[in-house]
Design an enzyme around this catalytic site. Structure first.
Site, PDB file in Angstrom:
ATOM      1  N   THR A 155      14.967  53.089 -13.973  1.00  0.00           N
ATOM      2  CA  THR A 155      16.130  53.942 -14.228  1.00  0.00           C
ATOM      3  C   THR A 155      17.280  53.476 -13.357  1.00  0.00           C
ATOM      4  O   THR A 155      17.072  52.825 -12.330  1.00  0.00           O
ATOM      5  CB  THR A 155      15.874  55.409 -13.815  1.00  0.00           C
ATOM      6  OG1 THR A 155      15.551  55.423 -12.412  1.00  0.00           O
ATOM      7  CG2 THR A 155      14.793  56.054 -14.629  1.00  0.00           C
ATOM      8  N   ASP A 156      18.489  53.871 -13.745  1.00  0.00           N
ATOM      9  CA  ASP A 156      19.585  53.792 -12.794  1.00  0.00           C
ATOM     10  C   ASP A 156      19.320  54.898 -11.767  1.00  0.00           C
ATOM     11  O   ASP A 156      18.521  55.810 -12.014  1.00  0.00           O
ATOM     12  CB  ASP A 156      20.935  53.973 -13.488  1.00  0.00           C
ATOM     13  CG  ASP A 156      22.075  53.475 -12.601  1.00  0.00           C
ATOM     14  OD1 ASP A 156      21.842  53.249 -11.397  1.00  0.00           O
ATOM     15  OD2 ASP A 156      23.207  53.322 -13.102  1.00  0.00           O
ATOM     16  N   TRP A 157      19.996  54.842 -10.643  1.00  0.00           N
ATOM     17  CA  TRP A 157      19.655  55.718  -9.508  1.00  0.00           C
ATOM     18  C   TRP A 157      19.851  57.194  -9.856  1.00  0.00           C
ATOM     19  O   TRP A 157      20.947  57.642 -10.141  1.00  0.00           O
ATOM     20  CB  TRP A 157      20.479  55.298  -8.290  1.00  0.00           C
ATOM     21  CG  TRP A 157      19.738  54.281  -7.437  1.00  0.00           C
ATOM     22  CD1 TRP A 157      19.560  54.363  -6.094  1.00  0.00           C
ATOM     23  CD2 TRP A 157      19.055  53.081  -7.840  1.00  0.00           C
ATOM     24  NE1 TRP A 157      18.794  53.297  -5.644  1.00  0.00           N
ATOM     25  CE2 TRP A 157      18.472  52.507  -6.692  1.00  0.00           C
ATOM     26  CE3 TRP A 157      18.842  52.437  -9.061  1.00  0.00           C
ATOM     27  CZ2 TRP A 157      17.715  51.333  -6.720  1.00  0.00           C
ATOM     28  CZ3 TRP A 157      18.099  51.268  -9.098  1.00  0.00           C
ATOM     29  CH2 TRP A 157      17.541  50.734  -7.939  1.00  0.00           C
TER      30      TRP A 157
END
Ligand code: BGC
Length: 775
Positions: A289-291
């Site tokens: 995932t992105d953060w």
């Protein structure tokens, strides 16, 4: 070369520290000690290792160690201290021989903390390369691959396993806050650039992360926004670059984006992450995932989003709960764990690479300069104002002549060892410039900076700062410098970065900038002296209303740490400009089809903003479909300031007639063009191959970029033969009704041009019958 290596750079990565304090500590439960004869990663098969993992351990492996590194348990290690400033780490499970790996940004160079509290004697700088749209303006894949090699080497020598780059979202609209991290409005150029970067980085034995997958084209409400678009636009524009990069460079990882696509978070979309990415394109790495991206950890696991970054405690409960309730099949978790173990096994951490913390920053600094020169674009050059003749002297105007912007902000920022300013570059080249003006500007910048309000937004330090008001130039100073100096150099700068999109006002010159440019232009021209404008920007700005005040305009972008040396070398003609625009520069903002609904619509005006980014549910409809960038402007014949592909040189080139391998397309066609330097100085030419397809039920743009190549440095009179091969896929459009790529029968025109609007040669060929290609 001017290289004042800073002893201790104050710009820290406090951002990460702030995130640390914003998110709950990852308090880990101590895992029971298991059998000592447990299978070890690398010795036993992956299936055996997975079998030996407890459910709790599996769940640790699919989430990062978090951004707040609390006390770790005795069996699962953390590496928060291994590479301070890296964006994240995965869990180690020593009893099974599984080390932790380190992930760090980003697109313009490695982003880690430059200094360490426990090691005051050393610095950990990385090379700041030019921003991505400068790289793509070079149209030079082998050069971008070299940049990748350098960033990969720095990552490896600093103990990083996966670089969180390249980023390749499409430039859909000028105000996209992170456009500077992305390559182009065109998916072919974006995909080829990303593939070159991945090949370069991974050649060093460290991984990459293609991001942000997909349709993450602006920052507004980025964690909630639902991008609505049709399958054709998704396939042909937004996915296409990722497809090229995945197929041509096999990135170790892909980062899903924050946004939703057609109602579903990308990180929770089995369609995007499993069906398209893995089953159709053959991706076999890890999706992360992105953060803090997405919502439902169990859905993410099911969709094929293997790794949740940076990792939060509550995600463990969600996944375990879903498995226990039968909502999530443990086999899916095992599949994700397997992908992560494969990544770990390929990492330098696994092979215990003895990194030395001493990458070759000098060599990479030189490369940063070379690339900067290859990608800057000469937009205007009336009466051969440039290159500057010998003994010319300059008066510098504009705040950013004294405050050069070398890159954007946020995770795309780099902690570089030094910056070559414009003044440094001029001094180095022995060019005289007005120092009284320089002192006045610098004093103004200092005063205005001191006045900046202190923001209580913890992310403010990582967001672009509002521009300083332009220095109020006094007539006296201006007239005196116009008497004495042979040319004026005006710099216009624009900063942008993660978390926010650009404001409309950022697209236009401010009133003060306009007034300054008017004054400088009229006073210098009265003296018969030229005005050169340097654009120190991260993306497109309005030019039509002021560009007649300039005799020459150089688009320098945000060119990395060697900024001043690179700009000056081009101004003096030590290097001949060869960059070409990877975007259309329209006359005005409303000219973009996306302007109608940018950045989007809030779905519930009563909704309370949530989370660190204070986002509310929102949506945006991409009803421009595939008609964006030059596909729109050229099809609709909209007048523009500068067309896609445009860029001037100090020499001229002629193109021979196109020689085609056949008049009739079967499975491929090869076009050859001889390019000759017909001018007086050595230079390089970028040849762009566009194809106009027959108009059918699938509406086609006027033409689309299907291939490109850059010549080597051609001496005056010298020629080079360039070859371009097109496949059926290069002739096709996505037929969403039948879910396939379709090259339709009829007559095609292959065009070779210096830009999308300056076609020098064309040739026709026919496709006798429709060709369908599975996605
Ligand atoms: C950005 C990513 C970046 C990540 C880790 C996020 O805010 O969107 O591009 O890789 O942070 O720093």
């Amino acid at each position: 070369m001017i290289r004042n290596i800073k002893a201790n750079k104050p710009k820290s990565i406090a951002f990460r520290a702030i995130w640390l304090s914003l998110f709950v500590a990852s308090s880990m439960s101590v895992l029971p000690a298991l059998a000592t004869t447990a299978p070890k990663l690398g010795q036993a098969s992956l299936d055996e290792v997975i079998q030996a993992l407890s459910l709790e351990e599996k769940v640790k492996l699919v989430r990062g160690t978090g951004m707040n590194m609390g006390d770790s348990g005795p069996t699962v290690g953390q590496t928060k201290d291994k590479v301070p400033g890296a964006a994240g780490t995965t869990y180690a499970i020593p009893r099974l021989g599984i080390p932790s790996i380190v992930l760090a940004d980003g697109p313009a160079g490695l982003r880690i903390a430059p200094t360490r509290d426990d090691d005051k004697d050393h610095t950990y700088y990385a090379t700041a390369f030019p921003i991505a749209n400068l790289l793509s303006s070079s149209w030079d894949l082998s050069l971008v691959e070299q940049v990748g090699q350098a960033i990969g080497a720095e990552s490896k020598e600093y103990g990083v396993d996966v670089l969180l780059a390249p980023a390749l979202n499409i430039h859909r609209f000028a105000l996209g806050g992170r456009n500077f991290e992305y390559y182009s409005e065109d998916p072919l150029l974006s995909g080829k650039m990303a593939a070159a970067m991945v090949r370069g980085v991974q050649s060093q034995g460290v991984g990459t992360s293609l991001k942000h997958f997909v349709a993450n084209n602006h920052e507004w409400n980025r964690n909630t926004i639902d991008v609505q678009l049709d399958e054709r636009a998704l396939r042909e524009i937004y996915l296409r670059g990722f497809e090229i990069a995945v197929k041509e460079s096999q990135p170790w990882t892909v980062m899903s984006s924050y946004n939703k696509v057609n109602g579903e978070y990308t990180s929770e979309s089995a369609y995007l992450l499993t069906e398209v990415l893995r089953d159709q394109w053959g991706f076999d790495g890890v999706v992360m995932t992105d953060w803090f991206g997405g919502k439902d950890a169990a859905e993410q696991m099911a969709a094929g989003n293997d790794l949740l970054m940076p990792g939060m405690d509550y995600q463990e409960g969600m996944i375990i709960g879903a498995i226990k309730s039968g909502k999530l099949d443990e086999a899916k978790l095992d599949r994700n764990v397997k992908n992560i173990l494969q990544l770990v096994q390929a990492s330098p951490a696994f092979s215990q690479y003895a990194y030395n913390n001493k990458p070759d920053l000098i060599k990479h600094g030189q490369l940063s300069k070379t690339v900067a020169e290859e990608g800057m674009v000469l937009l205007k050059n009336n009466a051969q104002t440039l290159p500057l003749r010998d003994k010319q002297s300059l008066a510098l105007f504009g705040n950013h002549s004294f405050d050069v912007l070398i890159g954007g902000t946020g995770s795309g920022d780099v902690n570089e060892a030094y910056v070559v300013t414009l003044e440094d570059g001029l001094k180095e080249a022995g060019i005289e410039f007005e120092t009284g003006l320089a002192s006045a500007y610098k004093a103004h910048i200092k005063t205005e900076n001191a006045k900046r309000p202190v923001s209580n937004n913890p992310l403010a330090a990582f967001m672009p700062k509002p521009a300083l008001v332009e220095f109020g130039l006094k007539q006296e100073l201006l007239h005196a410098s116009a008497q004495k100096y042979s040319a004026a150099l005006v710099t216009i700068g624009r900063s942008s970065g993660e978390f926010v999109d650009r404001q409309q006002s950022d697209f236009y010159l401010t009133e003060q900038e306009r007034a300054m440019l008017d004054m400088v232009s009229s006073v210098f021209r009265q003296q018969g002296k030229p005005v050169v404008v340097i654009l120190n920007v991260g993306g497109v700005i309005e030019m039509a209303s002021w560009q007649d005040k300039a005799d020459a305009i150089l688009l320098a972008y945000q060119p990395g740490q060697e900024a001043g040396n690179a700009i000056v070398d081009l101004l003096l003609g030590h290097t001949n400009p060869s960059g070409k625009l990877p975007d259309t520069w329209p006359l005005d903002l409303p000219d973009y089809p996306a302007a109608k609904e940018f950045p989007g619509t809030v779905l519930d005006p009563e909704a309370k903003p949530e989370g660190m980014m204070q986002t509310v549910p929102a949506k945006v409809t991409y009803d421009d479909g595939i008609m964006l960038g030059y596909r729109y402007f050229n099809t609709q014949k909209v007048e523009v300031a500068y067309p896609f592909g445009f860029g001037l040189s100090y020499t001229d080139f002629t193109y021979s007639a196109i020689s085609l391998s056949s008049q009739v397309f079967s499975d491929k066609i090869v076009a050859q063009i001889t390019v000759k330097n017909s001018g007086k100085v050595a230079g390089k030419e970028v040849v762009q191959v566009y194809v106009s397809a027959p108009q059918t039920n699938l509406v086609k743009p006027e033409s689309e970029l299907r291939a490109f190549a850059k010549t080597t440095l051609l001496q005056p009179g010298e020629s080079e033969v360039l070859s371009f091969e097109l496949s059926a896929r290069d002739l096709s459009s996505f037929d969403q009704e039948h879910n396939m790529w379709l090259a339709q029968s009829g007559e095609y025109v292959l065009k070779a041009g210096k830009s999308s609007r300056e076609i020098l040669q064309s040739a026709r060929f026919s496709l006798p019958k429709d060709l369908a290609i599975k996605p």
